[in-house]
Design a protein around this motif. Structure first.
Motif, PDB file in Angstrom:
ATOM      1  N   GLU A  80     -10.432  24.007  42.070  1.00 55.85           N
ATOM      2  CA  GLU A  80     -10.012  23.797  40.680  1.00 55.85           C
ATOM      3  C   GLU A  80      -8.514  23.991  40.536  1.00 55.85           C
ATOM      4  O   GLU A  80      -7.938  24.923  41.076  1.00 55.85           O
ATOM      5  N   GLU A 126     -16.363  24.241  45.206  1.00 53.16           N
ATOM      6  CA  GLU A 126     -15.516  23.774  44.103  1.00 53.16           C
ATOM      7  C   GLU A 126     -14.068  24.228  44.225  1.00 53.16           C
ATOM      8  O   GLU A 126     -13.780  25.398  44.402  1.00 53.16           O
ATOM      9  N   ALA A 152     -11.643  20.053  38.270  1.00 55.55           N
ATOM     10  CA  ALA A 152     -12.404  20.660  39.362  1.00 55.55           C
ATOM     11  C   ALA A 152     -13.117  19.558  40.128  1.00 55.55           C
ATOM     12  O   ALA A 152     -13.494  18.530  39.555  1.00 55.55           O
ATOM     13  N   SER A 200      -7.059  20.992  33.116  1.00 53.46           N
ATOM     14  CA  SER A 200      -7.658  21.475  34.358  1.00 53.46           C
ATOM     15  C   SER A 200      -8.556  20.388  34.936  1.00 53.46           C
ATOM     16  O   SER A 200      -9.013  19.496  34.224  1.00 53.46           O
ATOM     17  N   GLU A 227      -5.776  24.592  37.545  1.00 53.81           N
ATOM     18  CA  GLU A 227      -5.643  24.968  36.133  1.00 53.81           C
ATOM     19  C   GLU A 227      -4.163  24.974  35.787  1.00 53.81           C
ATOM     20  O   GLU A 227      -3.376  25.702  36.385  1.00 53.81           O
TER      21      GLU A 227
END
Length: 184
Positions: free
Chosen positions: A70, A68, A157, A155, A72
């Motif tokens: 991500e 994963e 992901a 965000s 943010e």
């Protein structure tokens, strides 16, 4: 005269009730200086430190998930747009002199759909399906994911897949390289 006594007695009683029920004597005034701080938000990307993509022979495709990734965004912007991009180094094996290599252009990247999002705006994968997979590069960043519009924090992901198109003349060994995600 009798009427005057009743009025005077009534007035005295009212004054006594007002004195007993009235507010307490005020304390001296006190002022408190208060402060607060508004901190600057950030735009960050995180990804796994390591990934094992699997194994395969020369001339095959090794397909593995990177893990994963991500982004943010805590900038709380009026326009909270960003683009996450990805590049890679040459992958090398320790065997042989000079070391054998697999070029980033022989490795396709496929972001897939978001595994999670927060906030408003439009979240767009760089390569939604396996048919959209695109080669990595050491120089030209490939768009991995993007966000447009929306306001405030957000965000996204995703769990990208790498497809290593192993060249026919590759020697056996473990190849290592670096996949770098960045966001702006």
């Amino acid at each position: 005269m009798r009427t005057a006594k009743i009025c005077l007695t009534g007035a005295a009683a009212a004054a006594l009730v007002a004195a007993l029920a009235g507010p307490a004597a005020a304390a001296p005034t006190v002022e408190t200086d208060a402060t607060f701080e508004v901190t600057a938000g950030t735009l960050d990307v995180t990804a796994p430190a390591t990934a094992d993509l699997g194994a395969g022979g020369s001339g095959t495709a090794i397909i593995g998930e990177l893990g994963e990734v991500e982004v943010e965004d805590t900038r709380a912007s009026a326009d909270a747009s960003w683009i996450a991009s990805v590049t890679a180094t040459v992958f090398q094996t320790g065997g042989g002199s000079p070391p054998e290599t697999v070029l980033p252009e022989e490795i396709d990247y496929w972001s897939g759909a978001a595994t999670g999002t927060t906030g408003t705006g439009t979240f767009t994968p760089g390569q939604l399906t396996s048919g959209d997979a695109a080669p990595l590069s050491t120089v030209t960043p490939l768009t991995a994911f993007s966000h447009s519009g929306g306001t405030g924090n957000n965000s996204a992901a995703w769990n990208p897949t790498l497809v290593v198109n192993v060249p026919l003349d590759s020697i056996a060994g473990e190849y290592a390289g670096t996949v770098t995600h960045s966001v702006a």
